[in-house]
Design a protein around this motif. Sequence first.
Motif, short mmCIF file in Angstrom:
data_model
loop_
_atom_site.label_atom_id
_atom_site.label_comp_id
_atom_site.label_asym_id
_atom_site.label_seq_id
_atom_site.Cartn_x
_atom_site.Cartn_y
_atom_site.Cartn_z
N ALA A 1 34.10 -24.02 -47.86
CA ALA A 1 33.35 -24.69 -46.81
C ALA A 1 32.10 -23.90 -46.45
N GLU A 2 30.91 -24.49 -46.72
CA GLU A 2 29.67 -23.93 -46.22
C GLU A 2 29.40 -24.54 -44.84
N TRP A 3 28.79 -23.75 -43.94
CA TRP A 3 28.56 -24.17 -42.55
C TRP A 3 29.86 -24.65 -41.90
N GLY B 1 26.72 -17.95 -42.65
CA GLY B 1 25.47 -17.24 -42.92
C GLY B 1 24.34 -18.25 -42.97
N GLY B 2 23.13 -17.79 -42.69
CA GLY B 2 21.98 -18.69 -42.58
C GLY B 2 21.56 -19.27 -43.91
N LEU B 3 20.49 -20.06 -43.89
CA LEU B 3 19.93 -20.63 -45.12
C LEU B 3 19.54 -19.50 -46.06
N GLY B 4 19.98 -19.59 -47.31
CA GLY B 4 19.64 -18.57 -48.30
C GLY B 4 20.53 -17.34 -48.27
N ALA B 5 21.58 -17.37 -47.46
CA ALA B 5 22.46 -16.20 -47.33
C ALA B 5 23.29 -15.95 -48.59
N GLY B 6 23.48 -17.00 -49.40
CA GLY B 6 24.26 -16.83 -50.63
C GLY B 6 25.57 -17.61 -50.64
N LYS B 7 25.73 -18.55 -49.73
CA LYS B 7 27.00 -19.30 -49.62
C LYS B 7 27.27 -20.11 -50.89
N THR B 8 26.26 -20.85 -51.35
CA THR B 8 26.46 -21.67 -52.54
C THR B 8 26.64 -20.78 -53.78
N THR B 9 25.93 -19.68 -53.82
CA THR B 9 26.06 -18.74 -54.95
C THR B 9 27.49 -18.24 -55.06
N LEU B 10 28.09 -17.86 -53.92
CA LEU B 10 29.47 -17.36 -53.95
C LEU B 10 30.43 -18.50 -54.30
N GLU C 1 29.90 -4.84 -50.09
CA GLU C 1 28.49 -4.85 -50.49
C GLU C 1 28.34 -5.67 -51.77
N LEU C 2 27.34 -6.54 -51.78
CA LEU C 2 27.08 -7.43 -52.92
C LEU C 2 25.61 -7.28 -53.30
N PRO C 3 25.28 -6.18 -54.02
CA PRO C 3 23.87 -5.84 -54.23
C PRO C 3 23.11 -6.80 -55.14
N ASP C 4 23.83 -7.54 -55.97
CA ASP C 4 23.14 -8.42 -56.92
C ASP C 4 24.04 -9.60 -57.31
N LEU C 5 23.53 -10.46 -58.18
CA LEU C 5 24.28 -11.66 -58.54
C LEU C 5 25.56 -11.33 -59.31
N ALA C 6 25.54 -10.24 -60.08
CA ALA C 6 26.75 -9.85 -60.81
C ALA C 6 27.86 -9.47 -59.84
N ALA C 7 27.51 -8.79 -58.76
CA ALA C 7 28.50 -8.43 -57.74
C ALA C 7 29.04 -9.69 -57.05
N MET C 8 28.16 -10.65 -56.87
CA MET C 8 28.56 -11.93 -56.26
C MET C 8 29.59 -12.64 -57.14
N ASP C 9 29.31 -12.69 -58.45
CA ASP C 9 30.23 -13.33 -59.40
C ASP C 9 31.57 -12.60 -59.43
N GLY D 1 19.06 -5.26 -47.91
CA GLY D 1 18.03 -4.95 -48.89
C GLY D 1 17.69 -6.19 -49.69
N SER D 2 17.70 -6.08 -51.02
CA SER D 2 17.44 -7.26 -51.85
C SER D 2 18.73 -8.00 -52.18
N GLY D 3 19.86 -7.46 -51.74
CA GLY D 3 21.14 -8.09 -52.02
C GLY D 3 21.77 -8.67 -50.76
N ARG D 4 23.09 -8.68 -50.75
CA ARG D 4 23.83 -9.27 -49.64
C ARG D 4 25.00 -8.36 -49.27
N ARG D 5 25.56 -8.66 -48.11
CA ARG D 5 26.76 -7.98 -47.63
C ARG D 5 27.69 -9.07 -47.12
N1 LIG Z 1 24.16 -10.93 -53.82
C1 LIG Z 1 22.92 -11.41 -54.04
N2 LIG Z 1 21.91 -10.59 -54.38
C2 LIG Z 1 20.67 -11.09 -54.58
N3 LIG Z 1 20.33 -12.40 -54.47
C3 LIG Z 1 21.30 -13.27 -54.16
C4 LIG Z 1 22.64 -12.83 -53.92
N4 LIG Z 1 23.37 -13.92 -53.60
C5 LIG Z 1 22.55 -14.97 -53.64
N5 LIG Z 1 21.30 -14.61 -53.96
C6 LIG Z 1 20.13 -15.53 -54.06
O1 LIG Z 1 19.85 -16.07 -52.79
C7 LIG Z 1 19.30 -17.38 -52.93
C8 LIG Z 1 19.93 -18.34 -51.98
O2 LIG Z 1 21.30 -18.46 -52.27
P1 LIG Z 1 22.18 -19.73 -51.89
O3 LIG Z 1 23.53 -19.43 -52.44
O4 LIG Z 1 21.53 -20.99 -52.31
O5 LIG Z 1 22.21 -19.67 -50.29
P2 LIG Z 1 22.89 -20.62 -49.21
O6 LIG Z 1 23.85 -21.53 -49.92
O7 LIG Z 1 23.59 -19.67 -48.28
O8 LIG Z 1 21.78 -21.32 -48.51
C9 LIG Z 1 19.46 -17.76 -54.40
O9 LIG Z 1 18.19 -17.67 -55.02
C10 LIG Z 1 20.41 -16.72 -54.95
O10 LIG Z 1 20.16 -16.43 -56.31
#
Ligand SMILES: Nc1ncnc2c1ncn2[C@@H]1O[C@H](COP(=O)(O)OP(=O)(O)O)[C@@H](O)[C@H]1O
Length: 147
Positions: free
Chosen positions: A105-107, A32-41, A4-12, A129-133
């Motif tokens: 590797a994304e996608w 994961g789809g667009l906005g799933a958090g791939k680049t963030t991770l 479970e990755l509820p927020d950006l701190a958990a992602m980091d 929810g508002s986070g990710r898994r």
């Molecule tokens: N664990 C998380 N909890 C909440 N928001 C997140 C989490 N991971 C990423 N986000 C947010 O989701 C959005 C899209 O993330 P991004 O990494 O660009 O997605 P992708 O590369 O999969 O398209 C960003 O605004 C990012 O801050």
Amino acid sequence: MVIELPDLAAMDAFGARIAQRLRPGDVVALSGGLGAGKTTLARGIIAALGHAGEVPSPTFTIVETYDPPAVRLPLVHADFYRLERPEEADELGLDDYREGAALLAEWPEHAGGFAGEPGCLAITLESAGSGRRAIVEPGGDWLGRLP
Ligand SMILES: Nc1ncnc2c1ncn2[C@@H]1O[C@H](COP(=O)(O)OP(=O)(O)O)[C@@H](O)[C@H]1O
Ligand SMILES: [Mg+2]
């Protein structure tokens, strides 16, 4: 394995655990789809490997590279979204980029997928929810060093 990755701190924090364990030759396949958090991770991993400052998204360049001493090991960050055929990954010289490096590797499915490689850590990100898994499927080389 589900994380479970509820927020950006958990992602980091998750990115840092992956970075600690990462070796040359590995692939971290981020699905994961667009906005799933791939680049963030990916950014969390790259920062934890030592990179300071911006991490551009490779959406348009497809490949970004990072080299020691700025990072602990040579690293390739790729976004294969724009590839129309998996063969295009070979054509852009992916094998050469990967020599001695770890690959984020994304996608990955657009490049043919990497799940057959023992060094592949396959991670699928989805909303929770508002986070990710993260659904984590480790290749054989990852079994003794799960993040
Ligand atoms: N664990 C998380 N909890 C909440 N928001 C997140 C989490 N991971 C990423 N986000 C947010 O989701 C959005 C899209 O993330 P991004 O990494 O660009 O997605 P992708 O590369 O999969 O398209 C960003 O605004 C990012 O801050
Ligand atoms: Mg992205």
